[in-house]
Motif scaffolding. Structure first.
Motif, PDB file in Angstrom:
ATOM      1  N   ILE A 252       0.823  -1.330   0.023  1.00 16.84           N
ATOM      2  CA  ILE A 252      -0.145   0.043  -0.026  1.00 16.84           C
ATOM      3  C   ILE A 252       0.898   1.382  -0.242  1.00 16.84           C
ATOM      4  O   ILE A 252       0.462   2.406   0.030  1.00 16.84           O
ATOM      5  CB  ILE A 252      -0.966  -0.043   1.271  1.00 16.84           C
ATOM      6  N   LYS A 253       2.091   0.939  -0.098  1.00 14.13           N
ATOM      7  CA  LYS A 253       2.943   2.373  -0.185  1.00 14.13           C
ATOM      8  C   LYS A 253       3.277   2.680  -1.559  1.00 14.13           C
ATOM      9  O   LYS A 253       3.837   1.823  -2.204  1.00 14.13           O
ATOM     10  CB  LYS A 253       4.384   2.012   0.807  1.00 14.13           C
ATOM     11  N   GLY A 254       3.002   3.787  -1.925  1.00 11.41           N
ATOM     12  CA  GLY A 254       3.408   4.345  -3.197  1.00 11.41           C
ATOM     13  C   GLY A 254       4.742   4.769  -3.250  1.00 11.41           C
ATOM     14  O   GLY A 254       5.440   4.998  -2.219  1.00 11.41           O
ATOM     15  N   ASP A 255       5.569   4.945  -4.361  1.00 13.40           N
ATOM     16  CA  ASP A 255       6.803   5.290  -4.829  1.00 13.40           C
ATOM     17  C   ASP A 255       6.780   6.491  -5.623  1.00 13.40           C
ATOM     18  O   ASP A 255       6.467   6.520  -6.701  1.00 13.40           O
ATOM     19  CB  ASP A 255       7.674   4.160  -5.301  1.00 13.40           C
ATOM     20  N   PHE A 256       6.946   7.719  -5.066  1.00 15.96           N
ATOM     21  CA  PHE A 256       6.720   9.006  -5.621  1.00 15.96           C
ATOM     22  C   PHE A 256       8.119   9.767  -5.673  1.00 15.96           C
ATOM     23  O   PHE A 256       8.125  10.793  -5.980  1.00 15.96           O
ATOM     24  CB  PHE A 256       5.945   9.947  -4.609  1.00 15.96           C
ATOM     25  N   ARG A 257       9.229   8.903  -5.899  1.00 14.12           N
ATOM     26  CA  ARG A 257      10.546   9.448  -6.167  1.00 14.12           C
ATOM     27  C   ARG A 257      10.717   9.919  -7.451  1.00 14.12           C
ATOM     28  O   ARG A 257      11.266  10.785  -8.058  1.00 14.12           O
ATOM     29  CB  ARG A 257      11.584   8.435  -5.775  1.00 14.12           C
ATOM     30  N   PHE A 258       9.778   9.144  -8.567  1.00 15.31           N
ATOM     31  CA  PHE A 258       9.798   9.783 -10.082  1.00 15.31           C
ATOM     32  C   PHE A 258       8.546  10.445 -10.211  1.00 15.31           C
ATOM     33  O   PHE A 258       8.644  11.428 -10.883  1.00 15.31           O
ATOM     34  CB  PHE A 258      10.047   8.521 -10.710  1.00 15.31           C
ATOM     35  N   SER A 259       7.381   9.877 -10.023  1.00 11.06           N
ATOM     36  CA  SER A 259       6.151  10.414 -10.361  1.00 11.06           C
ATOM     37  C   SER A 259       5.049  10.081  -9.671  1.00 11.06           C
ATOM     38  O   SER A 259       4.947   9.019  -9.304  1.00 11.06           O
ATOM     39  CB  SER A 259       6.003  10.341 -12.113  1.00 11.06           C
ATOM     40  N   LYS A 260       3.900  10.929  -9.484  1.00 12.06           N
ATOM     41  CA  LYS A 260       2.573  10.591  -9.068  1.00 12.06           C
ATOM     42  C   LYS A 260       1.639  10.319  -9.933  1.00 12.06           C
ATOM     43  O   LYS A 260       1.645  10.594 -11.196  1.00 12.06           O
ATOM     44  CB  LYS A 260       2.321  11.737  -8.045  1.00 12.06           C
ATOM     45  N   SER A 261       0.853   9.280  -9.444  1.00 16.00           N
ATOM     46  CA  SER A 261      -0.273   9.184 -10.498  1.00 16.00           C
ATOM     47  C   SER A 261      -1.227  10.154 -10.615  1.00 16.00           C
ATOM     48  O   SER A 261      -1.380  11.064  -9.840  1.00 16.00           O
ATOM     49  CB  SER A 261      -1.123   7.941  -9.831  1.00 16.00           C
ATOM     50  N   LYS A 262      -1.519  10.471 -12.143  1.00 15.72           N
ATOM     51  CA  LYS A 262      -2.572  11.591 -12.439  1.00 15.72           C
ATOM     52  C   LYS A 262      -3.995  11.543 -12.133  1.00 15.72           C
ATOM     53  O   LYS A 262      -4.545  12.328 -12.337  1.00 15.72           O
ATOM     54  CB  LYS A 262      -2.218  11.882 -13.906  1.00 15.72           C
ATOM     55  N   ARG A 263      -4.101  10.289 -11.866  1.00 13.44           N
ATOM     56  CA  ARG A 263      -5.288   9.758 -11.192  1.00 13.44           C
ATOM     57  C   ARG A 263      -5.681   8.986 -10.096  1.00 13.44           C
ATOM     58  O   ARG A 263      -4.686   8.363  -9.728  1.00 13.44           O
ATOM     59  CB  ARG A 263      -6.127   8.878 -12.428  1.00 13.44           C
ATOM     60  N   MET A 264      -6.526   9.635  -9.203  1.00 10.78           N
ATOM     61  CA  MET A 264      -6.975   8.944  -7.821  1.00 10.78           C
ATOM     62  C   MET A 264      -8.165   8.222  -7.916  1.00 10.78           C
ATOM     63  O   MET A 264      -8.931   8.872  -8.670  1.00 10.78           O
ATOM     64  CB  MET A 264      -6.529  10.109  -6.899  1.00 10.78           C
ATOM     65  N   CYS A 265      -8.613   7.482  -6.925  1.00  7.56           N
ATOM     66  CA  CYS A 265      -9.545   6.823  -6.952  1.00  7.56           C
ATOM     67  C   CYS A 265     -10.329   7.000  -5.661  1.00  7.56           C
ATOM     68  O   CYS A 265      -9.646   7.011  -4.617  1.00  7.56           O
ATOM     69  CB  CYS A 265      -9.436   5.291  -7.360  1.00  7.56           C
ATOM     70  N   LEU A 266     -11.513   7.444  -5.418  1.00  3.79           N
ATOM     71  CA  LEU A 266     -12.154   7.556  -4.243  1.00  3.79           C
ATOM     72  C   LEU A 266     -13.223   6.703  -3.804  1.00  3.79           C
ATOM     73  O   LEU A 266     -14.142   6.616  -4.823  1.00  3.79           O
ATOM     74  CB  LEU A 266     -12.798   9.056  -4.357  1.00  3.79           C
ATOM     75  N   VAL A 267     -13.256   6.141  -2.745  1.00  2.00           N
ATOM     76  CA  VAL A 267     -14.466   5.347  -2.533  1.00  2.00           C
ATOM     77  C   VAL A 267     -14.913   5.593  -1.132  1.00  2.00           C
ATOM     78  O   VAL A 267     -14.208   6.173  -0.369  1.00  2.00           O
ATOM     79  CB  VAL A 267     -13.853   3.760  -2.590  1.00  2.00           C
ATOM     80  N   HIS A 268     -16.095   5.022  -0.707  1.00  2.00           N
ATOM     81  CA  HIS A 268     -16.370   5.186   0.757  1.00  2.00           C
ATOM     82  C   HIS A 268     -17.560   4.162   1.207  1.00  2.00           C
ATOM     83  O   HIS A 268     -17.903   3.464   0.183  1.00  2.00           O
ATOM     84  CB  HIS A 268     -17.325   6.912   0.737  1.00  2.00           C
ATOM     85  N   ARG A 269     -17.629   4.083   2.556  1.00  2.00           N
ATOM     86  CA  ARG A 269     -18.464   2.920   3.005  1.00  2.00           C
ATOM     87  C   ARG A 269     -19.085   3.835   4.195  1.00  2.00           C
ATOM     88  O   ARG A 269     -18.308   4.391   4.971  1.00  2.00           O
ATOM     89  CB  ARG A 269     -17.500   1.870   3.318  1.00  2.00           C
ATOM     90  N   THR A 270     -20.215   3.365   4.400  1.00  2.00           N
ATOM     91  CA  THR A 270     -20.880   3.855   5.896  1.00  2.00           C
ATOM     92  C   THR A 270     -21.242   2.900   6.790  1.00  2.00           C
ATOM     93  O   THR A 270     -21.716   1.833   6.495  1.00  2.00           O
ATOM     94  CB  THR A 270     -22.273   4.716   5.491  1.00  2.00           C
ATOM     95  N   VAL A 271     -20.635   3.260   7.986  1.00  2.10           N
ATOM     96  CA  VAL A 271     -20.924   1.993   9.081  1.00  2.10           C
ATOM     97  C   VAL A 271     -21.825   2.722  10.157  1.00  2.10           C
ATOM     98  O   VAL A 271     -21.926   3.932  10.314  1.00  2.10           O
ATOM     99  CB  VAL A 271     -19.603   1.422   9.531  1.00  2.10           C
ATOM    100  N   SER A 272     -22.181   1.920  11.124  1.00  6.04           N
ATOM    101  CA  SER A 272     -22.869   2.246  12.381  1.00  6.04           C
ATOM    102  C   SER A 272     -21.832   3.193  13.376  1.00  6.04           C
ATOM    103  O   SER A 272     -20.933   2.379  13.783  1.00  6.04           O
ATOM    104  CB  SER A 272     -23.583   1.288  13.048  1.00  6.04           C
ATOM    105  N   LEU A 273     -22.076   4.300  13.589  1.00  4.53           N
ATOM    106  CA  LEU A 273     -21.698   4.991  14.642  1.00  4.53           C
ATOM    107  C   LEU A 273     -21.706   4.510  16.005  1.00  4.53           C
ATOM    108  O   LEU A 273     -21.175   4.524  17.076  1.00  4.53           O
ATOM    109  CB  LEU A 273     -21.875   6.638  14.524  1.00  4.53           C
TER     110      LEU A 273
END
Length: 518
Positions: A252-273
């Motif tokens: 889960i660790k990205g390597d940003f020494r050279f370049s970053k991804s131009k696209r990110m993915c956003l997801v969500h989930r709702t649980v009981s507080l």
């Protein structure tokens, strides 16, 4: 998947004739300039679920009465060359705002969306937004309105801000200041009471009663000594992280020494507080302690699977039973926890700023805490909670967050924006992820008359492949993940692991409670 964009061509703005009226000019703060540096170009984005079909005209009129009255949302950024033109100054310049230039009503071709696939369509839509920068010739914000029925909302609104407008906490507070209670449209949202440090101060003050003044003095001196020691240790770790101390190269660790991804993915989930509060009350913790502990358990489960799949892919361990875990025994996995350092500015102050033109504190007032997650499978899932609480309690007795904020300001003033951006980028790159937890309203609220089902804020543009945001609202908690899809291609599985860990810890808490009653 086809999207057509419709803009209302009517003149819904604060423009007077065709004159470009410039009211005032204010230099960008050093922090805002860092957020415009190429190494650290960050945006805040929030997906808001709506209970009914959106009326764009009502939303536009509401924005005209609230959001664009805030100076940052009615100002554009202007760069001016100084001296030999090698140096530039950046300023906020007030301008007339055409609201419909910032409100995008997406004409979605629903026939191209298969049944049950609206959630995936929304994720793709938001992901596409991360690839398109905002137009700097206008105030740096947008609102997208989607006539799209998903599994948890009738329609969806997506707010996008440039991070230079303010930190995520102040921006979300401003969004809440634009909302009202559904039960009473004249009242602002109600937030839970927060008594910061009240428990610690009460424990210390309790010793001052009666004949315990000596004990109280000893506790105060010991607390001061530990505050200094913890701060020094945290400062040294932060310096080491900036210079050489890197996290383990996990899946889960990205390597940003050279370049970053131009696209990110956003997801969500709702649980009981309520489930989280049950654990909190039984274990005598805070909601933040529980969220950190469950996140530690969920990350451990997810990484165990990823390491197992990696070994299977390369053909290892196929002829024998799988080990108890395929993870390395020692994993350094740290998160940058965002901490709000601003003196308390309530949503009432922000509402007054927009309604009456009053002033209140604004800007990027955030510090960082480097939080180490203990990754590993545990026979007793409550161990994840206890360890998370132990670490965060020690971090609370430290000035690490304030120190990172002050150090950032010093570096900015001494070495300039570009050097500061590179140092911050390097420090964050050597950690694995970002983490924040925001407290939301306890009653149902409406966005200009549109009742809300959930809020899922997040941020992107910083050098992390994983960012976890938590937003409470009424009796639920929404987990938002922002991931680099080239590193984490299955974010929903991570959400599954988080939710399963929550249920596992809840069951362990209930079992412990039942044993104590026997």
């Amino acid at each position: 998947m086809e999207i057509k964009t419709r803009r209302d061509t009517s003149e819904t703005s604060v423009r007077k004739d065709d004159e470009e009226e410039v009211e005032e000019e204010q230099p960008l703060s050093p922090a805002a300039r860092v957020f415009h540096a190429p190494e650290f170009n960050c945006y805040v984005i929030s997906v808001i679920g709506i209970k009914k079909k959106i009326d764009p005209d009502v939303i536009i009129e509401g924005l005209k009465q609230t959001l664009i009255r805030h100076p940052r949302f009615s100002s554009k950024m202007v760069s001016t060359s100084v001296g030999n033109k090698k140096r530039q100054t950046q300023s906020w310049v007030r301008t007339n705002v055409v609201v419909t230039d910032h409100v995008i009503v997406s004409d979605i071709q629903t026939q191209n969306i298969e049944n049950g696939n609206a959630d995936a369509f929304l994720e793709t839509y938001v992901s596409n937004l991360t690839t398109v920068p905002l137009d700097i010739s206008k105030p740096l914000w947008q609102l997208h309105l989607l006539d799209l029925k998903t599994s948890d909302a009738e329609n969806v609104a997506v707010l996008k801000f440039h991070h230079s407008l303010g930190d995520g906490m102040s921006l979300m507070a401003l969004v809440l200041a634009c909302m009202r209670k559904t039960s009473n449209p004249d009242e602002l949202p109600s937030l839970p009471n927060q008594n910061r440090s009240s428990s610690r101060s009460s424990r210390l003050m309790a010793g001052s009663r009666g004949d315990s003044r000596f004990l109280w003095l000893v506790m105060v001196i010991w607390s001061a000594i530990m505050l200094v020691l913890n701060t020094v240790c945290d400062a040294l770790e932060f310096i080491a992280t900036t210079m050489f101390l890197k996290d383990t190269e996990t899946p889960i660790k990205g390597d940003f020494r050279f370049s970053k991804s131009k696209r990110m993915c956003l997801v969500h989930r709702t649980v009981s507080l309520d489930d989280i509060k049950l654990i909190k009350n039984t274990m005598k913790m805070t909601v933040n302690d529980v969220v950190l502990g469950v996140s530690q358990a969920g990350l451990s489960q997810y990484l165990d699977r990823r390491y197992g799949e990696k070994k299977k892919k390369v053909g290892e361990d196929q002829d024998s039973k799988r080990k108890a875990t395929d993870m390395p025994k020692r994993i350094r996995l740290r998160s940058a926890l965002l901490v709000n350092l601003r003196p308390n500015t309530g949503i009432q102050d922000l509402a007054d700023m927009m309604a009456k033109g009053s002033t209140c504190r604004w800007g990027n007032w955030i510090g960082y805490i480097v939080f180490p997650f203990s990754i590993g499978l545990r026979d007793d899932p409550l161990q994840h909670l206890r360890r998370a609480k132990r670490i965060i309690d020690r971090k609370k007795n430290s000035l690490e967050a304030a120190l990172t904020f002050v150090a950032g300001k010093f570096i900015l003033k001494t070495f300039g924006v570009q050097v500061a951006a590179k140092i911050i980028n390097r420090a964050l790159s050597n950690t694995t992820m970002s983490f924040s937890n925001l407290i939301g309203p306890i009653e149902e609220i409406s966005f200009y008359g549109h009742p809300i089902t959930y809020m899922a804020p997040s941020v992107y543009g910083h050098p992390h492949a994983l960012t976890m945001h938590f937003q409470s609202y009424m009796n639920q908690m929404t987990i938002s993940l922002t991931v680099d899809p080239t590193v984490i291609s299955d974010p929903h599985r991570l959400l599954d692991d988080w939710e399963k860990s929550l249920q596992s810890i809840k069951a362990a808490v209930q079992e412990r409670d039942s044993r104590s009653l026997d």
